[in-house]
Design an enzyme around this catalytic site. Structure first.
Site, PDB file in Angstrom:
ATOM      1  N   SER A 158      26.989 -54.930  87.375  1.00 18.78           N
ATOM      2  CA  SER A 158      26.472 -55.223  86.037  1.00 18.78           C
ATOM      3  C   SER A 158      26.711 -56.695  85.733  1.00 18.78           C
ATOM      4  CB  SER A 158      27.197 -54.368  84.990  1.00 18.78           C
ATOM      5  OG  SER A 158      26.867 -54.785  83.683  1.00 18.78           O
ATOM      6  N   TYR A 175      34.968 -51.554  81.379  1.00 17.51           N
ATOM      7  CA  TYR A 175      33.783 -51.360  82.222  1.00 17.51           C
ATOM      8  C   TYR A 175      33.450 -52.661  82.956  1.00 17.51           C
ATOM      9  CZ  TYR A 175      28.820 -50.593  83.357  1.00 17.51           C
ATOM     10  OH  TYR A 175      27.606 -50.493  84.005  1.00 17.51           O
TER      11      TYR A 175
END
Length: 248
Positions: free
Chosen positions: A143, A157
């Protein structure tokens, strides 16, 4: 030789788009899922209706025993794996670090980091020319949060994806001589239902104005990059990343 792929978290979003596109490109696909059996079965059915080969593979990637069993089931039903897409990942409700507890952190890291390691390990054992394999390719779905940090929302995350990026580079160098390429994609604001897990289903529309391209991305756009990295066209690419983030 038949091409065989496992896509973790293959029942929804980027994973589902990748599984469908892979089948169109001639792969037999193992569609991994954990809880949403109906979604995974729908992907498998779509592939089969189009004339492709696919099987559902239930496993919690954070469980070593379940990962081993999943790969054994893929061996039995599909054949020796030649491609792995480490896509399974979780996030929790938007929160500052000062409010996070250890249980949340462990859940995120167990799935997003440990799970990716375990699946990569099993794939390498099957692909490596050192173990009688014919080589292969792995793509880790990271990501842009790994670069940006996701302050005030998902620092845990983001940190897990930073670890995945480091694993991508290290593993790529480790297994290059064994006929295995390892690369990563870094999606940005993509229209998937994962944002609902963080408590904000409409997050992409809220933030898309900060993206140079002024829109969110699609799961299909990410899947196309993944399939390119797995293809022979990317044969001289390993340890690399494609950012699919509209310029962020």
């Amino acid at each position: 030789m038949k091409k065989v792929m496992i896509v973790t978290g293959g029942g929804r979003g980027i994973g589902a788009a990748t599984a469908r596109l892979a089948a169109q490109r001639g792969y037999a696909v193992g569609v991994n899922y954990l809880n949403n059996e109906a979604a995974a079965l729908a992907v498998v059915e779509d592939i089969r209706k189009a004339g492709g080969a696919a099987v559902p593979l239930r496993a919690n990637v954070a469980s070593e025993d379940e990962v081993v069993a999943m790969f054994q089931e893929a061996d039995r039903t599909l054949g020796r794996i030649s491609a792995l897409v480490n896509n399974a990942g979780i996030l929790h409700k938007q929160m500052r670090v000062e409010d996070m507890d250890a249980e949340r952190l462990r859940r995120v890291l167990d799935t997003n980091v440990v799970g990716a390691f375990l699946c990569a390990r099993e794939a390498v054992r099957r692909m490596s020319t050192r173990h009688g394999g014919s080589g292969g390719a792995i793509v880790n779905v990271s990501s842009v949060a790994a670069r940006l940090g996701s302050a005030g929302e998902y620092v845990d995350y983001a940190a897990s994806k930073g670890a995945l990026d480091t694993m991508t580079i290290g593993l790529a160098n480790e297994v290059a001589a064994d006929g295995i390429r390892v690369n990563g994609v870094r999606p940005g604001f993509i229209y998937t239902d994962m944002h609902a897990s963080g408590g904000e289903p409409g997050r992409v529309d809220r933030v898309k104005h900060f993206v140079p391209l002024k829109r969110g991305g699609t799961a299909e756009e990410v899947a196309a990059a993944i399939l390119w990295l797995l293809s022979d066209e990317a044969g001289y690419t390993t340890g690399g990343f494609i950012d699919i983030a509209g310029g962020r």
